[in-house]
Design an enzyme around this catalytic site. Sequence first.
Site, short mmCIF file in Angstrom:
data_model
loop_
_atom_site.label_atom_id
_atom_site.label_comp_id
_atom_site.label_asym_id
_atom_site.label_seq_id
_atom_site.Cartn_x
_atom_site.Cartn_y
_atom_site.Cartn_z
CG ASN A 12 36.26 32.77 31.46
OD1 ASN A 12 36.24 31.60 31.10
ND2 ASN A 12 36.76 33.74 30.70
CD1 TRP A 13 36.77 28.46 36.69
CD2 TRP A 13 36.54 26.25 36.34
NE1 TRP A 13 36.24 27.91 37.84
CE2 TRP A 13 36.08 26.56 37.65
CE3 TRP A 13 36.47 24.95 35.90
CZ2 TRP A 13 35.59 25.58 38.51
CZ3 TRP A 13 35.97 23.97 36.76
CH2 TRP A 13 35.55 24.29 38.06
CE LYS A 14 40.25 34.58 31.54
NZ LYS A 14 41.22 35.69 31.47
CG HIS A 100 36.85 36.68 27.40
ND1 HIS A 100 38.20 36.87 27.26
CD2 HIS A 100 36.59 36.73 28.74
CE1 HIS A 100 38.74 37.03 28.46
NE2 HIS A 100 37.79 36.95 29.38
CD GLU A 102 41.64 35.64 27.89
OE1 GLU A 102 42.19 36.12 28.88
OE2 GLU A 102 40.97 34.59 27.90
CD GLU A 170 36.29 40.59 29.07
OE1 GLU A 170 36.57 39.76 29.91
OE2 GLU A 170 36.40 40.42 27.84
N GLY A 176 44.06 39.79 34.16
CA GLY A 176 45.20 38.99 34.53
C GLY A 176 46.47 39.76 34.84
CB SER A 214 42.76 42.26 38.06
OG SER A 214 43.71 41.92 37.07
N GLY A 235 38.18 35.80 36.58
CA GLY A 235 39.05 34.86 35.90
C GLY A 235 39.79 33.96 36.87
N GLY A 236 41.08 34.25 37.07
CA GLY A 236 41.94 33.38 37.87
C GLY A 236 41.43 33.10 39.27
#
Length: 252
Positions: A12-14, A100, A102, A170, A176, A214, A235-236
């Site tokens: 997920n590049w967000k 998600h 967020e 998640e 993150g 993470s 994610g990241g």
Amino acid sequence: MSKSVTPLIAGNWKMNGLARESAAELTALVERMKAVAPAACDVLICPPATLVREMATLAEGSGVAIGGQDCHANESGAHTGDISAEMLKDAGATYCLVGHSERRTDHGESNDTVKAKAEAALRAGLIAVVCVGETLDEREQGRTLDVIAEQVTHSLPSGATAANTVVAYEPVWAIGTGKTPTPADVAEVHAHIRSTLAGKADASDAMRILYGGSVKGSNAAELMALENVNGGLVGGASLKAADFWPIVETGL
């Protein structure tokens, strides 16, 4: 990770990525995937909506699927700034994330909203990746399993099957932050999700349950080895092919 279920490693590049740099990273991932074809796991990248069509074109025939990060519940209409599942499908997406944390936190999305979006994804012929997870306060109050069961029960689309729906756990407090639950904690929640799915979805034993929060190359193998963990939502660490590939390798 059950070998009877094809793992899914999703990135997920967000709200990250511009055309030139993102194309280079996806191309690097595609080249690695082509080198191991046929792959033993499914790989998914969910870029920003502005990149879906370009990324889908680059990934065509590679074994890397492209998905949206969110969709509106309606097919069309006066919804400025929103994007429908049908639009994502038209752009080349085959999956869509919904619910998600967020989105639930920053946009106030309820279980009912998430369910409506998941049903929109199915309507458009996309696979819905339904995200669930507890906050730090909910975990500290000992409410994790209750919160997760409620979200799974009320967020899954009607007609959910192992073929059209994925669940992603998640823990909100781990996204993150570099923090992760213990393997025992992850195994407990995933087992609880599996039991909650029973009677809720067709072929629930085969529905993929991803872990997200993470996930990185250094902990992926341990997490993916757990029972009822059928892949990861990353994610990241998915933004760079060099960081994402060690995670993908856990499913190969």
